[in-house]
Design a protein around this motif. Structure first.
Motif, short mmCIF file in Angstrom:
data_model
loop_
_atom_site.label_atom_id
_atom_site.label_comp_id
_atom_site.label_asym_id
_atom_site.label_seq_id
_atom_site.Cartn_x
_atom_site.Cartn_y
_atom_site.Cartn_z
N GLY A 26 -39.46 33.09 16.22
CA GLY A 26 -39.61 31.80 16.86
C GLY A 26 -40.35 30.82 15.97
N LEU A 27 -41.37 31.32 15.31
CA LEU A 27 -42.15 30.48 14.40
C LEU A 27 -41.28 29.98 13.25
N THR A 82 -41.50 36.99 18.14
CA THR A 82 -42.26 35.73 18.23
C THR A 82 -42.37 35.07 16.86
N ILE A 83 -42.43 35.88 15.80
CA ILE A 83 -42.48 35.30 14.46
C ILE A 83 -41.16 34.62 14.14
N LEU A 124 -43.48 41.79 18.11
CA LEU A 124 -44.18 40.72 17.40
C LEU A 124 -43.21 39.94 16.53
#
Lengths: 126, 126
Positions: free
Chosen positions: A105-106, A102-103, A99
Motif C-alpha cells: 500500500g505504501l 501494508t507495505i 506486513l
DNA sequence: CTGGATCCTGCCCGATACTG
DNA sequence: CAGTATCGGGCAGGATCCAG
C-alpha cells in the motif's frame, strides 16, 4: 513506598507494557532497509546473496543486521541447508506477509502521488 | 565519450529518475517520527506545541525538521495566523490523508501481531 | 557463501541559546 | 509560541578481515 500499584491494577501496567512494545516494534519496522527487504522478498524465497542484489544499495552489514532483526520478530524464516558452500534461504512468515500487504500500500501511494510530491517540492524550494 | 545516451532513449532516463525520486520519498516517509506525526495529526488540525505533546518523546528539533520535510513534500499544510503570540496550525493534505490510511494499516498490523512477535522474540533470545 | 567482529568516519539528534 | 543555528556526544553504518 506503596505495596499496591499506583493508579490501580495490573491491567494498567499491562497496557503500558503493550504500548511500549508496540512502539518498539514500530521503530523496528519503520526503517528503510527492513521495508525494502520485506518488499523484495515478496512471496519468493531468496538467498542472502540474492537479497544483496535485489535490495539496491544495501550493505552486507545492514542486510545481515536487519535480517536478524526480522527473524527475531518472527517476520522472516531462516532455513539453513547443510551443504558446502552453505546455502541459507529467507522467506516471509505469515505475519511477514501480512506486513508486506501494508507495505505494498505504501508503494502504491508513493507512485500515485509521485507527481504531486515533485511539484510540491519544486514550489517549496522557491 | 558518447553524444548519444547509453542504452537508448530518454524514456529510460525518465524511468531512472522516477525510481530515484520514489526511493527518495520512501526514505523520507519510512522514518519513525514522520509516521508518528502523520498518525497523530489524523484528521485534526494541531498547533506546533500540541503536536509536541501528542507525539510522545519527539524533540523540538525533530518535530520542526520533520514538519518542514512533510510540508515540502506537500503532505501537511502549514497555516500561520498573524497574531501575537504566533499561532501556527498543521493539517494533513489529501495526499497526506491517503498516506495516513496506509499507516493506519501498519498500526493495525502491529497490534494484531503483538503476541506473535513477543513470543517469537522470547524464543529467539534463548 | 554466510555472517560474524572490528575499526573508523560522518551524521543524527538532543541541548542550548537566540530571533521574530 | 514558533522556528533557526550552533555545538558536541553517541551511534549508525561502510570497509575490511576472519571463521565456518
Amino acid at each position: 513506598m506503596v505495596t499496591k500499584q499506583f493508579s490501580g491494577s495490573s491491567e494498567d501496567a499491562d497496557l503500558r507494557r503493550a504500548d511500549s512494545l508496540a512502539r518498539e516494534i514500530f521503530s523496528d519496522v519503520a526503517n528503510k532497509w527492513a521495508l525494502l527487504i520485506i518488499e523484495s522478498l515478496g512471496e519468493r524465497t531468496l538467498r542472502f546473496s540474492e537479497l544483496r542484489n535485489e535490495v539496491e544499495g544495501v550493505s552486507h552489514k545492514m542486510l545481515a543486521q536487519n535480517l536478524r532483526m526480522l527473524e527475531r520478530n518472527g517476520l522472516v524464516e531462516r532455513t539453513v541447508h547443510p551443504v558446502v558452500p552453505p546455502r541459507v534461504e529467507y522467506t516471509l512468515t505469515e505475519p511477514g506477509q501480512a506486513l508486506r500487504v501494508t507495505i505494498d500500500g505504501l508503494c502504491d501511494w508513493t507512485h500515485r502521488y509521485l507527481g504531486h510530491i515533485e511539484t510540491s517540492r519544486h514550489r517549496f524550494d522557491a
